[in-house]
Enzyme design. Structure first.
Site, PDB file in Angstrom:
ATOM      1  N   PRO A  72       0.799  -1.205   0.000  1.00  0.00           N
ATOM      2  CA  PRO A  72       0.000   0.000   0.000  1.00  0.00           C
ATOM      3  C   PRO A  72       0.842   1.270   0.000  1.00  0.00           C
ATOM      4  O   PRO A  72       1.932   1.296   0.545  1.00  0.00           O
ATOM      5  CB  PRO A  72      -0.766  -0.121   1.304  1.00  0.00           C
ATOM      6  CG  PRO A  72       0.143  -0.907   2.187  1.00  0.00           C
ATOM      7  CD  PRO A  72       0.834  -1.871   1.290  1.00  0.00           C
ATOM      8  N   GLU A  73       0.303   2.286  -0.609  1.00  0.00           N
ATOM      9  CA  GLU A  73       0.894   3.611  -0.494  1.00  0.00           C
ATOM     10  C   GLU A  73       0.016   4.417   0.469  1.00  0.00           C
ATOM     11  O   GLU A  73      -0.923   3.890   1.054  1.00  0.00           O
ATOM     12  CB  GLU A  73       0.979   4.274  -1.871  1.00  0.00           C
ATOM     13  CG  GLU A  73       1.970   3.549  -2.777  1.00  0.00           C
ATOM     14  CD  GLU A  73       2.215   4.249  -4.089  1.00  0.00           C
ATOM     15  OE1 GLU A  73       2.012   5.470  -4.153  1.00  0.00           O
ATOM     16  OE2 GLU A  73       2.615   3.578  -5.047  1.00  0.00           O
ATOM     17  N   LYS A 129       3.519   5.659   6.011  1.00  0.00           N
ATOM     18  CA  LYS A 129       2.766   4.417   5.841  1.00  0.00           C
ATOM     19  C   LYS A 129       2.576   3.666   7.156  1.00  0.00           C
ATOM     20  O   LYS A 129       2.110   2.530   7.159  1.00  0.00           O
ATOM     21  CB  LYS A 129       3.488   3.513   4.850  1.00  0.00           C
ATOM     22  CG  LYS A 129       3.592   4.109   3.454  1.00  0.00           C
ATOM     23  CD  LYS A 129       4.110   3.047   2.513  1.00  0.00           C
ATOM     24  CE  LYS A 129       4.604   3.650   1.215  1.00  0.00           C
ATOM     25  NZ  LYS A 129       5.117   2.621   0.314  1.00  0.00           N
ATOM     26  N   ARG A 332      11.349   0.614 -10.709  1.00  0.00           N
ATOM     27  CA  ARG A 332       9.893   0.627 -10.850  1.00  0.00           C
ATOM     28  C   ARG A 332       9.510   1.125 -12.237  1.00  0.00           C
ATOM     29  O   ARG A 332      10.173   2.012 -12.782  1.00  0.00           O
ATOM     30  CB  ARG A 332       9.258   1.569  -9.826  1.00  0.00           C
ATOM     31  CG  ARG A 332       9.588   1.243  -8.406  1.00  0.00           C
ATOM     32  CD  ARG A 332       8.880  -0.039  -7.992  1.00  0.00           C
ATOM     33  NE  ARG A 332       8.838  -0.151  -6.561  1.00  0.00           N
ATOM     34  CZ  ARG A 332       9.863  -0.545  -5.825  1.00  0.00           C
ATOM     35  NH1 ARG A 332      10.991  -0.856  -6.402  1.00  0.00           N
ATOM     36  NH2 ARG A 332       9.739  -0.627  -4.531  1.00  0.00           N
TER      37      ARG A 332
END
Ligand code: ZN
Length: 361
Positions: A72-73, A129, A332
């Site tokens: 998750p971001e 996070k 990425r």
């Protein structure tokens, strides 16, 4: 469907993180394949030679399940924090248990149970996070979702999720499960007043949701680095909680090419990136709010891709219909529009940049 080569190149960064966590085999992407070099992983099995997926069975499973989406971001964590606050407020915890996994980082399951039993929630805060849960009597829980962690609520009679690693029992048979297939998440109990002083939380940059994105502070951080702007954006000490998805989206919204050196951005471009981050996070939160449970892209459970360009390379740009392109930065994949996000700094911005810093009031 992404080709094998793309998948290999884009997962390299994640795979590195996976194997670093396990003190595992050295890894690199070559000719579209993940190459694992000699090394001994946490299981203590030595690898022979260099071959695709030449890892031991434990590493192999992690490699195969590694996806580029290091979600998750921030929006997913914020969504989870709000859900936890909603579920826990006004409820006395009847019991808690955690399985003895690496997610506890050496703490005993007994400490987890002892800290939470009988407590009621005071508040849930988010730092990047990480979620900090404060209960009465200064009881605290830090929850980090890692790559695949989720908090899920189950009502009486509903089957538990498949990878439940810890549980909080609430009145009327309601159970909150921390479900984490790959166990890169973290659960830490400690006096709530001590949690914010954890070194990895202190090192975080400003939080886009809590503090807003200050364009001048972002510009100062960018001015100190020659890294590509997208890589700088994913650095949690520059800005907390922004990962691959949010950085890709923010740069598209700002019309900034992801590979441009961060220090070369004009002030109006930095301001556009700052606004892009806020807009992208707001958009993601809104699309998450429509779901009953957080489902991460790439998990197979996620609904339709809610993003403008993320994971849409090869399809038309939503703004100008040019075919979206992609490139790999910092391990990425970045999707971008070659027309809306030109690689060279636009002349207009260059002129402004040349005049603006020296022009005093
Ligand atoms: Zn475009």
């Amino acid at each position: 469907m992404a080709s094998k080569e793309t998948a290999a190149a884009s997962t390299e960064g994640v795979v590195r993180a996976v194997l670093r966590e396990r003190r595992g085999c050295r890894v690199r992407a070559k000719a579209g394949k993940i190459m694992v070099s000699q090394g001994s992983c946490a299981d203590g099995r030595r690898q022979r030679g260099s071959r695709p997926f030449g890892a031991c069975s434990g590493c192999l499973w992690l490699l195969r399940s590694a996806r580029e989406d290091d979600v998750p971001e921030l929006p997913e964590v914020e969504h989870t924090a709000r859900a936890l606050a909603h579920w826990l407020t006004g409820q006395r915890i009847e019991g808690a248990e955690a399985d003895p996994t690496r997610m506890l980082r050496g703490q005993s399951p007994r400490a987890f149970a002892r800290m939470l039993k009988g407590r009621t929630l005071d508040r849930v805060e988010r730092r990047g996070k990480a979620m900090l849960l404060t209960f009465d009597a200064d009881a605290g829980l830090l929850s980090h979702l890692g790559m695949t962690g989720r908090w899920l609520r189950r009502l009486p009679g509903e089957p538990p999720p498949r990878h439940s690693r810890a549980r909080i029992y609430l009145p009327q048979g309601v159970v909150l499960h921390n479900d984490d297939p790959r166990m890169f998440g973290r659960l830490l109990v400690a006096p709530a007043s001590t949690l914010p002083a954890l070194p990895d939380l202190l090192a975080l940059g400003p939080d886009p949701l809590r503090d807003g994105v200050d364009a001048s502070a972002l510009g100062q951080a960018f001015a100190r680095t020659t890294r590509p702007v997208k890589v700088a954006l994913m650095d949690p000490t520059v800005i907390a909680g922004v990962g691959n998805i949010q950085a890709t989206e923010a740069l598209f919204r700002a019309g900034v090419h992801p590979a441009r050196p961060a220090h070369g951005l004009a002030p109006d471009e930095v301001a556009a990136v700052a606004a892009g981050i806020e807009a992208s996070i707001t958009h993601t939160l809104a699309s998450l709010a429509a779901q009953p449970e957080v489902a991460y892209l790439g998990s197979g459970l996620a609904p339709e891709n809610p993003f403008l360009v993320y994971d849409r390379a090869g399809t038309p740009c939503p703004r100008c219909s040019t075919t979206l392109d992609k490139m790999t930065l910092g391990g990425r994949t970045s999707a971008y529009c070659p027309r809306c996000q030109p690689r060279c700094q636009p002349r207009r911005a260059r002129r402004r940049r040349a005049t603006s810093p020296s022009a005093g009031p």
